[in-house]
Enzyme design. Structure first.
Site: not given
Length: 409
Positions: A123, A409
């Site tokens: 990322y 999450f």
């Protein structure tokens, strides 16, 4: 190859999620876990990349509220559910999803995007910087003791079912959340996540337990944990598997850890996600026996540089011009004058000479105060253009408490 990127249709959720599970490998999630993620999901924020009618790429986001230094709460996109099928790797699908998603985040006026990464190396090229750490602990509770401050004997501990204790635990969490950067203000439905306890994920431990800590009849802390029973030739050798420990004051915090250390028939304690500056490390009498492992946790990406930098406060007065590179989101590129202190800040584009040069990735890493600009400069990722600017900015970006993400999450 011709692929189509579209918004997920809610009716396609089950198949779409199944493709995600297949991309990650391993057995499918338990039914209750899958159902919780379905209820928390936001189909309007999910992407479904198809090739010939078959899902080959997935990505989504949650509408979060993230605590930033100074206690402000900012809208943030919680990037999640990202996958590409093994048959379609290295074809630009992930890049296209990330570009489309960040444009959508900007359109929704969310100044930040955040994520946790199964593969951290992916990322950085999209502007995400490692912004916080999580500590895992494995403690020998037979050889360690907890130093408990005066007043601990006034703390009453009460075992309750996790469901029964949920409301009291959430009240404690709500009072704590704005005190530490990186924490998430829980949106409706997310209070169920800490109770998720699939039997397949217990690794031999028993069901989740909850202990409430009360002072003068008021709940001021809690711990959620399970016990993994074990026996060897010398007797009981169980492990306390700690999920959550939160408290409103140091006395209650220490009392909870003393309780966890003293559970019958156990000799070890593990905790997988604690803050990098957890006070527990100063409560024990021998840190060497804690077997500490540190890993990256939350990744932060500034989507609107000016708004994000102006939303937080700064430890010392600061007036610095940042030359920001952001080839993936060119609207963020340019020189930004950041002026601020512990009361507030402003950040605007400027034509003034730059004091520091860095990419948006480094801004994300330093944004919550978890990593210093000076450390990033030591790795060659921040360049000082005005003598003294690096020290000024590095100190100003610092925070009293390390950032911490309490759950994934």
């Amino acid at each position: 190859m011709t692929t189509e990127l579209r918004q997920l249709c809610p009716d396609d959720w089950a198949d779409w999620y199944g493709r995600l599970e297949r991309a990650f490998g391993g057995p499918p999630e338990a039914a209750d876990e899958r159902e919780l993620w379905r209820r928390l999901g936001e189909p309007e924020r999910c992407m479904d990349v198809r090739d010939g009618g078959e899902t080959v790429g997935t990505a989504g986001a949650y509408s979060f509220r993230l605590v930033v230094p100074g206690g402000a709460v900012l809208p943030a996109a919680g990037v999640t559910l990202v996958s590409v099928q093994p048959t379609h790797r290295r074809r630009g699908i992930l890049r296209d999803m990330m570009r489309h998603q960040l444009a959508d985040v900007r359109a929704r006026r969310e100044p930040l995007a955040v994520l946790t990464a199964s593969e951290p190396a992916i990322y950085g090229r999209f502007g995400y910087g490692t912004a916080s750490e999580a500590v895992s602990l494995s403690l020998d509770t037979l050889r360690l003791s907890v130093a408990v401050p005066a007043g601990a004997e006034d703390v009453r501990l009460r075992l309750v079912g996790p469901e029964e204790g949920l409301a009291d635990c959430e009240k404690v969490y709500e009072r704590l959340v704005t005190g530490r950067p990186g924490m998430l203000v829980r949106q409706p439905g997310w209070e169920r996540l800490p109770l998720l306890d699939p039997e397949a994920d217990r690794d031999g431990a028993g069901p989740l337990l909850c202990v409430l800590a009360e002072v003068a009849g008021r709940v001021r802390g809690y711990a959620r944990y399970a016990v993994k029973a074990a026996w060897d030739g010398g007797g009981p050798d169980g492990t306390v598997v700690v999920r959550d420990v939160e408290a409103l004051d140091p006395v209650v915090y220490a009392a909870l850890w003393r309780y966890l250390f003293g559970i019958d028939l156990t000799s070890k304690l593990t905790a997988r996600n604690r803050p990098a500056d957890d006070p527990l490390l100063h409560l024990v009498d021998d840190m060497r026996r804690c077997r500490i492992a540190v890993r990256e946790s939350l990744f932060v990406r500034l989507v609107e540089v000016g708004e994000a930098l102006a939303a937080r406060t700064y430890a010392t007065p600061l007036d610095v011009v940042l030359d920001v590179a952001d080839p993936f989101c060119p609207w963020s590129e340019g020189r930004w004058r950041l002026t601020g202190d512990e009361k507030g800040a402003s950040c605007e584009l400027t034509t003034d000479a730059a004091d520091l040069a860095l990419s948006v990735r480094e801004l994300g890493a330093a944004y919550l105060g978890g990593f210093t600009l000076a450390a990033l400069a030591g790795a060659g990722r921040v360049r000082e253009l005005r003598p003294g600017a690096l020290r000024e900015a590095s100190v100003a970006f610092g925070t009293q408490l390390k950032p911490w993400l309490p759950h994934g999450f």
